[in-house]
Design a protein around this motif. Structure first.
Motif, PDB file in Angstrom:
ATOM      1  N   ILE A  63     -11.278   3.171  10.905  1.00 32.45           N
ATOM      2  CA  ILE A  63     -10.522   4.273  11.520  1.00 32.45           C
ATOM      3  C   ILE A  63     -10.803   4.280  13.023  1.00 32.45           C
ATOM      4  CG2 ILE A  63     -10.321   6.804  11.690  1.00 32.45           C
ATOM      5  CD1 ILE A  63     -10.842   6.977   8.699  1.00 32.45           C
ATOM      6  N   LYS A  64     -12.055   4.001  13.358  1.00 36.56           N
ATOM      7  CA  LYS A  64     -12.472   4.007  14.769  1.00 36.56           C
ATOM      8  C   LYS A  64     -11.750   2.951  15.593  1.00 36.56           C
ATOM      9  CE  LYS A  64     -16.941   3.653  14.692  1.00 36.56           C
ATOM     10  NZ  LYS A  64     -18.364   3.534  14.987  1.00 36.56           N
ATOM     11  N   SER A  66      -8.933   1.117  14.614  1.00 36.56           N
ATOM     12  CA  SER A  66      -7.520   0.802  14.374  1.00 36.56           C
ATOM     13  C   SER A  66      -6.702   1.176  15.611  1.00 36.56           C
ATOM     14  CB  SER A  66      -7.009   1.483  13.116  1.00 36.56           C
ATOM     15  OG  SER A  66      -7.429   2.813  13.057  1.00 36.56           O
ATOM     16  N   THR A  68      -3.540   2.211  16.562  1.00 38.05           N
ATOM     17  CA  THR A  68      -2.703   3.370  16.879  1.00 38.05           C
ATOM     18  C   THR A  68      -3.052   4.549  15.980  1.00 38.05           C
ATOM     19  OG1 THR A  68      -0.966   2.926  15.258  1.00 38.05           O
ATOM     20  CG2 THR A  68      -0.782   1.792  17.383  1.00 38.05           C
ATOM     21  N   LEU A  69      -2.543   5.700  16.346  1.00 35.96           N
ATOM     22  CA  LEU A  69      -2.784   6.899  15.554  1.00 35.96           C
ATOM     23  C   LEU A  69      -2.232   6.730  14.143  1.00 35.96           C
ATOM     24  CD1 LEU A  69      -3.901   9.784  15.550  1.00 35.96           C
ATOM     25  CD2 LEU A  69      -1.659  10.584  16.306  1.00 35.96           C
ATOM     26  N   GLU A  70      -1.074   6.060  14.031  1.00 35.87           N
ATOM     27  CA  GLU A  70      -0.468   5.824  12.713  1.00 35.87           C
ATOM     28  C   GLU A  70      -1.411   5.016  11.822  1.00 35.87           C
ATOM     29  OE1 GLU A  70       1.257   5.692  15.479  1.00 35.87           O
ATOM     30  OE2 GLU A  70       2.896   7.110  15.127  1.00 35.87           O
ATOM     31  N   ASP A  71      -2.068   4.030  12.419  1.00 40.12           N
ATOM     32  CA  ASP A  71      -2.995   3.203  11.630  1.00 40.12           C
ATOM     33  C   ASP A  71      -4.188   4.015  11.153  1.00 40.12           C
ATOM     34  OD1 ASP A  71      -1.310   1.090  12.261  1.00 40.12           O
ATOM     35  OD2 ASP A  71      -2.430   0.642  14.091  1.00 40.12           O
ATOM     36  N   LYS A  72      -4.686   4.881  12.037  1.00 34.33           N
ATOM     37  CA  LYS A  72      -5.808   5.752  11.657  1.00 34.33           C
ATOM     38  C   LYS A  72      -5.396   6.649  10.489  1.00 34.33           C
ATOM     39  CE  LYS A  72      -7.524   6.063  16.428  1.00 34.33           C
ATOM     40  NZ  LYS A  72      -8.629   5.120  16.441  1.00 34.33           N
ATOM     41  N   ILE A  73      -4.188   7.173  10.607  1.00 35.67           N
ATOM     42  CA  ILE A  73      -3.690   8.051   9.537  1.00 35.67           C
ATOM     43  C   ILE A  73      -3.527   7.256   8.231  1.00 35.67           C
ATOM     44  CG2 ILE A  73      -1.694   9.414   8.752  1.00 35.67           C
ATOM     45  CD1 ILE A  73      -1.355  10.267  11.728  1.00 35.67           C
ATOM     46  N   TYR A 125      -9.226  -3.161  11.822  1.00 33.14           N
ATOM     47  CA  TYR A 125      -8.048  -2.772  11.058  1.00 33.14           C
ATOM     48  C   TYR A 125      -7.448  -3.949  10.286  1.00 33.14           C
ATOM     49  CZ  TYR A 125      -3.642  -0.421   9.991  1.00 33.14           C
ATOM     50  OH  TYR A 125      -2.583   0.140   9.349  1.00 33.14           O
ATOM     51  N   TRP A 317     -14.427   9.562  15.195  1.00 31.47           N
ATOM     52  CA  TRP A 317     -13.144   9.415  15.868  1.00 31.47           C
ATOM     53  C   TRP A 317     -13.312   8.815  17.246  1.00 31.47           C
ATOM     54  CZ3 TRP A 317      -8.934   9.965  12.985  1.00 31.47           C
ATOM     55  CH2 TRP A 317      -9.099  10.618  11.761  1.00 31.47           C
TER      56      TRP A 317
END
Lengths: 317, 90
Positions: A63-64, A66, A68-73, A125, A317
């Motif tokens: 998560i840290k 990845s 883009t935000l989409e990937d984190k999500i 990721y 994060w």
């Protein structure tokens, strides 16, 4: 715990239940079960539940990193799904006297039953999407088998949701594995490197070859429908054509003479955990392999300890 | 050889559960106005509000048109009379 083979042959109740489930009969109630049936069912669900939970420390480090935000999500959503699956499995275990809270938070990490495939925290990721593509596919094949064949109907039914959600993880994995394969030379190299590491881990997800397996109650009581080799074959028949269509090299191929997919190596082989490299020239014995599986990777205990202590740290994060 | 955990989470089961025994709720949902209201699963929760939240977050595989939770103890069986389980997982 383990009952000797002769006991079951001599116990007419066990034999009667085996014959009953062989005809497709499904149990609805704990009261219908024999001791031996209960043992193998609970053991199966117990391992499946632990495997769902350990996806959390395995996937979350990515998560840290990845992009883009989409990937984190996407990763967070996959973890949330997996914990939902664990919740359902623990809920089933509670009908057998398990206490979810103490099971999750008061057990020593060594007691957790995990598989090597889920014992290496993802470094980036790409590793997460490759793992979804190959690893979640392997997991999906085992849970679909349970949904389709498990003689304990409540478990089979509960897996409908699980499998519905796993298909998202697998297709997410395939889409992004292809994307990173075509993005740049660097990302392509990273995809190949990750597949090189994960492929034998995923092939081993299904356990020992059938002819060496000594515990056969899962099949005898139809808790599962397919054998280790059958499920491994099913997995190969999906991931090998996928890899070939993308251009990813994998150590397996279709053997026209045998009419099935075969590994290019004879398992088990030696894994250098530090370098995350397989040594195909160095075969180990099954006894050694079982010892390695039982102990778990060096990440196993710290990862689970982190879940238990809820030490997520401020750097998540 | 057990690993010493730095901060093992202490759980007051009674407080967490609002009692000594776990309280279960069965979850029912329908996908759209044409679908049946079906049993989709089960959650354990100390009170109705947490049961609503847990059901909504755990069984989020569809955008349900309708969802409700029913305390297991409120279910009166017709076919399962005398059995240990009144209703079993999705």
């Amino acid at each position: 715990m383990a009952t000797a083979l002769k006991d079951i042959q001599e116990d007419p109740r066990e034999r009667a239940l085996q014959e009953k489930v062989a005809t497709g009969y499904q149990l609805e109630d704990v009261e219908e079960m024999t001791d031996r049936y209960k043992d193998v069912l609970v053991n199966t669900v117990h391992i499946a539940a632990d495997l769902e939970v350990v996806t959390l420390p395995t996937y979350s480090p990515a998560i840290k990193t990845s992009p883009t935000l989409e990937d984190k999500i996407a990763i967070a959503a996959a973890c949330q799904d997996e914990l939902g699956h664990a919740q359902m499995m623990y809920r089933i275990l509670e009908d057998f006297g398990y206490d979810t809270h103490s099971f999750l938070f008061e057990r020593d990490p060594e007691e957790w039953r995990t598989f090597q495939m889920l014992e290496f925290p993802h470094e980036d990721y790409i590793e997460s999407v490759v793992s979804m593509c190959y690893g979640d596919r392997a997991g999906y094949i085992t849970t679909v088998d349970l949904e389709e064949n498990c003689s304990y109907a409540p478990l089979a039914r509960s897996l409908r949701k699980v499998n519905y959600e796993e298909t998202f993880h697998v297709s997410h994995g395939e889409r992004w594995t292809k994307f990173f394969w075509n993005q740049s030379d660097d990302s392509r190299r990273r995809v190949q490197e990750t597949v090189d590491f994960y492929f034998p881990l995923c092939a081993a997800w299904f356990g020992m070859p059938d002819d060496l397996k000594t515990r056969t109650d899962q099949l005898a009581y139809r808790v599962r429908g397919a054998s280790n080799d059958e499920m491994r074959q099913k997995w190969l028949s999906r991931v090998v054509p996928f890899s070939e269509s993308v251009g990813i090299k994998v150590p397996a191929h279709y053997d026209a003479d045998q009419g099935k997919y075969v590994l290019d190596y004879e398992a088990p082989i030696y894994l250098d955990e530090e370098k995350r490299e397989w040594d195909y020239s160095r075969q180990i014995t099954w006894k050694e392999q079982l010892k390695i599986w039982k102990k778990g990777s060096k990440h196993k205990v710290p990862s689970i300890a982190r879940v238990i202590s809820e030490e997520w740290g401020k750097d998540l994060w | 050889m057990a690993t010493k955990l730095k901060s093992r989470k202490k759980i007051d089961q009674k407080r967490e559960r609002g009692g000594t025994d776990p309280k279960y709720y069965e979850v029912f949902a329908r996908k759209d106005s044409h679908s049946e209201l079906s049993h989709v699963g089960s959650v354990e929760a100390p009170n109705d509000q947490l049961a609503q939240v847990r059901a909504w977050y755990i069984y989020d595989q569809h955008k349900w048109k309708e969802m409700c939770v029913v305390p297991l103890e409120a279910i009166i069986t017709v076919t399962e009379e005398g059995k240990s389980a009144k209703i079993k997982m999705a």
